[in-house]
Design a protein around this motif. Structure first.
Motif, PDB file in Angstrom:
ATOM      1  N   ALA A   4      -4.003  -2.547   4.456  1.00 31.93           N
ATOM      2  CA  ALA A   4      -4.344  -3.421   5.586  1.00 31.93           C
ATOM      3  C   ALA A   4      -5.524  -2.829   6.328  1.00 31.93           C
ATOM      4  O   ALA A   4      -5.560  -1.628   6.577  1.00 31.93           O
ATOM      5  N   ALA A  22       3.702  -5.812  10.370  1.00 29.66           N
ATOM      6  CA  ALA A  22       3.529  -4.815   9.316  1.00 29.66           C
ATOM      7  C   ALA A  22       4.611  -3.736   9.439  1.00 29.66           C
ATOM      8  O   ALA A  22       5.229  -3.580  10.496  1.00 29.66           O
ATOM      9  N   TYR A  25       2.385   0.944  12.087  1.00 27.60           N
ATOM     10  CA  TYR A  25       1.210   0.808  12.953  1.00 27.60           C
ATOM     11  C   TYR A  25       0.825   2.196  13.438  1.00 27.60           C
ATOM     12  O   TYR A  25       1.690   2.989  13.853  1.00 27.60           O
ATOM     13  N   GLY A 135      -0.140  -0.117   3.446  1.00 25.03           N
ATOM     14  CA  GLY A 135      -0.326  -1.387   4.154  1.00 25.03           C
ATOM     15  C   GLY A 135      -0.173  -1.298   5.652  1.00 25.03           C
ATOM     16  O   GLY A 135       0.159  -2.290   6.319  1.00 25.03           O
TER      17      GLY A 135
END
Length: 343
Positions: A4, A22, A25, A135
């Motif tokens: 990401a 997601a 983070y 990701g």
């Protein structure tokens, strides 16, 4: 899992509202406001009932990475997901935070791990490489540059459904500076007091925030542009008597911006209104000040004044002078108003 990309504050908020969340983070950087605001958003993902067994707030200096990873691998209890927030990552060594790389490279889909480094950017390449592989969403919260803060204030006001002229924006900037938390709180307060689509005016700011609409950087720069000594020194007297009203560093920046704009205007081939606005990136209301200044100062005077402002900046930091900052500022104003144009 696909990597990401690093994303923006607004992007993250929009995604959270849509439920597009997601598994990991990383929030890091110098500007604490954005990290605080996003952390609050993550704390509100779960319902109150779900939070009791599925939300954990940990502190990096007190928690071993292995404990964080073990917790993240647990199964949520009576909820679709659990939220694990690790705060104060800036307070531990990079090699300790890097131990989380095994988890962030292959996170559990039912856990949301939020790593917060408030006030400092993380220097941990291994963690970032693993996070991108897994990701994760990476957000660096950068300080807003001083030169861009006025535009940022105007944009935030617009988002709140209000409007403000240049003077009002500069008054808020004078009073609040670059403290975004305080900035947003003051504007939010005005939002609750004013009807939708209302204008934030100098009178509104003076009445509700306490900033003088007569004695501020905007009025000072206007007076300098007009070469009006009486008004300039009246404002400086107010600044000296009310040292917290307007930080001199901000007033100095506003004056410097005036004269750098004037210098650009003097050397712009197309001096029509449209040409000057294009060269300076200003609106019609800002052009009036520039044209007035061009009538009051010639190019040599402007170059001399820019040098004097730089000299003041050095001396106000205690280099080569022990004079009071307000005394130095008074001398600077006198130099500006009487500059003969010697360079």
């Amino acid at each position: 899992m696909a990597a990401a990309p690093a994303t923006s504050f607004d992007d993250i908020r929009k995604s959270l509202k849509k439920g597009d969340i997601a598994p990991v983070y990383i929030l890091h950087g110098e500007e604490g406001y954005f990290i605080d605001a996003l952390t609050k958003d993550f704390e509100d993902i779960l319902s109150d009932d779900e939070k009791e067994f599925n939300q954990y707030v940990l502190y990096a200096p007190e928690t071993e990475p292995e404990s964080v990873m073990n917790l993240c691998r647990r199964i949520p209890m009576m909820a679709d997901r659990q939220v694990v927030i690790l705060k104060e990552a800036q307070a531990v060594r990079a090699d300790k935070i890097a131990k989380l790389k095994a988890y962030v490279a292959d996170p559990v889909a039912t856990t949301v791990l939020v790593i917060c480094s408030r006030g400092a950017a993380l220097k941990c390449k291994d963690l970032f490489d693993a996070a991108k592989k897994g990701g994760a969403v990476i957000f660096e919260s950068k300080k807003i540059a001083e030169w861009n803060i006025a535009a940022y204030i105007a944009e935030y006001i617009r988002r709140k459904g209000l409007s403000a002229d240049q003077k009002s924006v500069e008054m808020l900037h004078d009073f609040i500076g670059t403290d975004l938390g305080r900035l947003f709180n003051e504007i939010d307060k005005l939002t609750t007091l004013l009807p939708p689509n209302a204008a934030i005016t100098p009178e509104v700011i003076e009445r509700n925030i306490g900033v003088s609409r007569e004695y501020n950087s905007f009025e000072l720069v206007d007076a300098i542009a007009a070469r009006d000594p009486a008004k300039v020194f009246r404002i400086l007297s107010y600044f000296r008597s009310n040292p917290k009203a307007v930080p001199l560093v901000m007033a100095t920046a506003s004056i410097f911006n005036l004269f750098t704009d004037l210098l650009i205007a003097y050397y712009t081939p197309d001096r029509s209104d449209a040409g000057l606005m294009a060269a300076l990136g200003c609106k019609p209301f800002g052009l009036k000040r520039i044209k007035l200044g061009m009538n009051r100062y010639n190019a040599l005077q402007i170059v001399e004044i820019i040098g004097a402002i730089r000299d003041f900046d050095v001396k106000s930091k205690g280099v080569g002078s022990r004079q009071n900052e307000h005394e130095l500022f008074h001398q600077l104003a006198y130099h500006i108003l009487s500059a003969p144009g010697r360079v």
